[in-house]
Design an enzyme around this catalytic site. Structure first.
Site, PDB file in Angstrom:
ATOM      1  N   ARG A  41       1.474 -49.188   4.525  1.00 43.81           N
ATOM      2  CA  ARG A  41       0.764 -50.435   4.820  1.00 43.81           C
ATOM      3  C   ARG A  41       0.751 -51.380   3.619  1.00 43.81           C
ATOM      4  O   ARG A  41       0.773 -52.597   3.793  1.00 43.81           O
ATOM      5  CB  ARG A  41      -0.666 -50.136   5.261  1.00 43.81           C
ATOM      6  CG  ARG A  41      -0.719 -49.709   6.713  1.00 43.81           C
ATOM      7  CD  ARG A  41      -2.127 -49.439   7.150  1.00 43.81           C
ATOM      8  NE  ARG A  41      -2.212 -49.406   8.604  1.00 43.81           N
ATOM      9  CZ  ARG A  41      -3.211 -48.848   9.284  1.00 43.81           C
ATOM     10  NH1 ARG A  41      -4.216 -48.292   8.640  1.00 43.81           N
ATOM     11  NH2 ARG A  41      -3.212 -48.873  10.584  1.00 43.81           N
ATOM     12  N   GLY A  79      -4.432 -49.415  16.935  1.00 47.26           N
ATOM     13  CA  GLY A  79      -5.385 -50.029  17.860  1.00 47.26           C
ATOM     14  C   GLY A  79      -4.939 -51.419  18.273  1.00 47.26           C
ATOM     15  O   GLY A  79      -4.993 -51.786  19.450  1.00 47.26           O
ATOM     16  N   GLY A 127      -1.394 -45.536  13.064  1.00 50.68           N
ATOM     17  CA  GLY A 127      -1.408 -45.147  11.661  1.00 50.68           C
ATOM     18  C   GLY A 127      -0.946 -43.719  11.476  1.00 50.68           C
ATOM     19  O   GLY A 127      -0.116 -43.425  10.600  1.00 50.68           O
ATOM     20  N   LYS A 131      -7.962 -38.844  21.224  1.00 51.78           N
ATOM     21  CA  LYS A 131      -8.911 -39.148  22.293  1.00 51.78           C
ATOM     22  C   LYS A 131      -8.299 -39.917  23.449  1.00 51.78           C
ATOM     23  O   LYS A 131      -7.754 -40.997  23.282  1.00 51.78           O
ATOM     24  CB  LYS A 131     -10.097 -39.924  21.725  1.00 51.78           C
ATOM     25  CG  LYS A 131     -11.055 -39.029  20.967  1.00 51.78           C
ATOM     26  CD  LYS A 131     -11.994 -39.795  20.078  1.00 51.78           C
ATOM     27  CE  LYS A 131     -13.073 -40.513  20.867  1.00 51.78           C
ATOM     28  NZ  LYS A 131     -13.841 -41.433  20.004  1.00 51.78           N
TER      29      LYS A 131
HETATM   30  P1  ADP Z   1      -2.493 -42.861  15.855  1.00 48.26           P
HETATM   31  O1  ADP Z   1      -3.216 -43.098  14.542  1.00 48.26           O
HETATM   32  O2  ADP Z   1      -1.035 -42.646  15.662  1.00 48.26           O
HETATM   33  O3  ADP Z   1      -2.819 -43.919  16.868  1.00 48.26           O
HETATM   34  P2  ADP Z   1      -4.586 -41.131  16.801  1.00 48.26           P
HETATM   35  O4  ADP Z   1      -5.468 -41.628  15.720  1.00 48.26           O
HETATM   36  O5  ADP Z   1      -4.885 -41.495  18.190  1.00 48.26           O
HETATM   37  O6  ADP Z   1      -3.058 -41.489  16.470  1.00 48.26           O
HETATM   38  O7  ADP Z   1      -4.576 -39.537  16.780  1.00 48.26           O
HETATM   39  C1  ADP Z   1      -4.164 -38.826  15.644  1.00 48.26           C
HETATM   40  C2  ADP Z   1      -4.909 -37.528  15.535  1.00 48.26           C
HETATM   41  O8  ADP Z   1      -4.808 -36.771  16.737  1.00 48.26           O
HETATM   42  C3  ADP Z   1      -4.319 -36.671  14.454  1.00 48.26           C
HETATM   43  O9  ADP Z   1      -5.235 -36.582  13.391  1.00 48.26           O
HETATM   44  C4  ADP Z   1      -4.087 -35.320  15.125  1.00 48.26           C
HETATM   45  O10 ADP Z   1      -4.483 -34.221  14.340  1.00 48.26           O
HETATM   46  C5  ADP Z   1      -4.954 -35.423  16.367  1.00 48.26           C
HETATM   47  N1  ADP Z   1      -4.466 -34.515  17.424  1.00 48.26           N
HETATM   48  C6  ADP Z   1      -3.250 -34.448  17.958  1.00 48.26           C
HETATM   49  N2  ADP Z   1      -3.154 -33.438  18.838  1.00 48.26           N
HETATM   50  C7  ADP Z   1      -4.360 -32.844  18.875  1.00 48.26           C
HETATM   51  C8  ADP Z   1      -4.897 -31.729  19.593  1.00 48.26           C
HETATM   52  N3  ADP Z   1      -4.151 -31.033  20.435  1.00 48.26           N
HETATM   53  N4  ADP Z   1      -6.203 -31.393  19.385  1.00 48.26           N
HETATM   54  C9  ADP Z   1      -6.944 -32.110  18.522  1.00 48.26           C
HETATM   55  N5  ADP Z   1      -6.503 -33.164  17.802  1.00 48.26           N
HETATM   56  C10 ADP Z   1      -5.227 -33.540  17.978  1.00 48.26           C
HETATM   57 MG    MG Z   2      -5.262 -42.751  13.943  1.00 38.47          MG
END
Ligand code: ADP
Ligand code: MG
Length: 409
Positions: free
Chosen positions: A44, A386, A362, A212
């Site tokens: 970033r 987001g 991220g 989530k």
């Molecule tokens: P991004 O930042 O790419 O948008 P998110 O913030 O939505 O992604 O999600 C990332 C997190 O999701 C990571 O820290 C990862 O550890 C968690 N994650 C992925 N798979 C699982 C799982 N099966 N159970 C719990 N957490 C998970």
């Molecule tokens: Mg994230």
């Protein structure tokens, strides 16, 4: 984006000697276990520098505002931007003084010490509770103080793409006080996303993961009618598996989202693809016992922390014909090596694909870099998870909207 003024316009208007407030997204992951916190992924920061560099070369006095982490509206040393200032200085090969506060005496002194073509960083803007206040009056007050730092002929450049979906003082309100311009990063990000919402080359495949499902239901809703395939992994897949009536053991499930997931499964039909097997663990830990189990029968006491090898194969095959791919959210808890394989293989498949690929998020972008995949093998790596999801959902981004008509320019 409809007509906005850009950094080109600002430079053409003349910026030598003028104060320019740049909102950047410098919210990077830090390693805090050593003697001094260190930036572990500077993606970033690198993405923010082209706009800053151009303004410096044009002789502006650049004041960068940014946040780090989620401080609760007061100074917290562990969220100081000091390690970010240090990394910026290395990358720019310039001195980057960091003010000790956001808009206080230290900020004023630091900014007034700038010569033409010099840059300074304000301390974490979320140390000031007015930044994220729901009260527009409080935000306007902080916006006015930020604007005052750059003086009466100052300007505002919105370049923090990762925060443009936030109605916050340094993102949105300040655009009403100063003439506002779109930074290079914001322009590039929005133009890529506009391509995805317009007429993407088909087949169009989307891969969603992350923790989530509640964060991503809106985008699933918006994307389902537009995509040819939607592959769902990560923590969010277990709410879908539970909605199918499967046993998900102790996996992450958002019970109150199950009905919504049922509806989406019905609407999506065969376009919505779930894992068929998962890597399950007996604890949320890197040294937990693990086993690969069918997605419909995760034993009690076990939690799914990655997609399994059959799912990787099926997802990879589904991605093969795609000509456009959007990926957001890791397939598993990739931060722990026993659960990184799913994310790594899917990232590889996307990197190797002929498709125009966009990575948003991220954690997803950080995953790409930790796996050592060349950034050039992707069409675009977004700095904003987001923000890109909200754009794809069709929501208005306040930090972009203010450039489109709300500014005083
Ligand atoms: P991004 O930042 O790419 O948008 P998110 O913030 O939505 O992604 O999600 C990332 C997190 O999701 C990571 O820290 C990862 O550890 C968690 N994650 C992925 N798979 C699982 C799982 N099966 N159970 C719990 N957490 C998970
Ligand atoms: Mg994230």
């Amino acid at each position: 984006m409809s007509a906005v003024t850009t950094v080109d316009d600002l430079i053409a208007a003349g910026v030598r000697g003028r104060g320019v407030l740049v909102r950047a997204d410098l919210n990077v992951p830090l390693e805090t276990s050593g003697p001094a916190p260190e930036v572990t992924d500077d993606g970033r920061i690198r993405a923010a520098l082209p706009t800053v560099r151009r303004l410096l070369d044009a002789g502006a006095r650049v004041v960068v505002a940014a946040h780090l982490g989620r401080p609760k509206g007061e100074p917290e040393p562990r969220y100081s931007l000091a390690p970010v200032a240090a990394r910026m200085a290395e990358l720019l090969d310039e001195r980057v003084p960091l003010a000790g506060d956001v808009v206080g005496d230290s900020a004023k002194a630091t900014v007034s010490g700038l010569a033409d073509g010099e840059v300074a960083l304000l301390e974490n803007v979320r140390f000031d509770p007015r930044e994220t206040s729901k009260d527009a009056g409080e935000r306007a007050e902080l916006a006015a103080e930020l604007a005052a730092l750059v003086g009466t002929d100052g300007a505002f450049v919105s370049d923090g793409f990762g925060v443009v979906h936030r109605k916050q003082a340094s993102v949105y309100d300040v655009g009403h006080v100063l003439p506002a311009y779109a930074g290079d990063l914001v322009l590039a990000e929005v133009s890529v996303l506009r391509g995805l919402t317009g007429d993407p080359a088909r087949p169009y495949a989307v891969v969603l993961g992350g923790s989530k499902v509640s964060d991503k239901l809106g985008v699933i809703d918006a994307l389902l009618p537009k995509v040819d395939t939607l592959l769902v992994g990560g923590g969010m897949c277990f709410t879908f598996l539970a909605a199918r009536g499967y046993d998900v053991g102790d996996s992450l499930v958002e019970r109150d989202m199950i009905d919504e997931c049922k509806r989406l499964l019905n609407e999506g039909g065969s376009a919505l693809v779930l894992p068929t097997d998962v890597v399950a663990a007996d604890a949320f830990a890197a040294d937990a016992a693990t086993r690969v189990v069918p997605a419909e029968a995760i034993p009690a006491g076990w939690m799914g922390l990655d997609i399994g090898p059959d799912s990787v194969r099926a997802f990879t095959e589904a991605l093969e014909p795609a000509r456009t791919v959007f990926w957001n959210g890791p397939m598993g808890v990739f931060e722990m090596s026993p659960f990184a394989e799913g994310t790594k293989q899917i990232a590889r498949a996307i990197a190797g694909s002929e498709a125009f690929s966009v990575v948003g998020g991220g954690d997803s972008a950080a995953a790409v870099r930790t796996f050592g995949l060349a950034e050039e093998s992707f069409g675009h790596i977004s700095t904003g998870g987001g923000a890109s999801l909200e754009y794809l959902e069709g929501k208005e981004l306040p930090g972009v909207a203010v450039l489109e008509g709300g500014g005083v320019a």
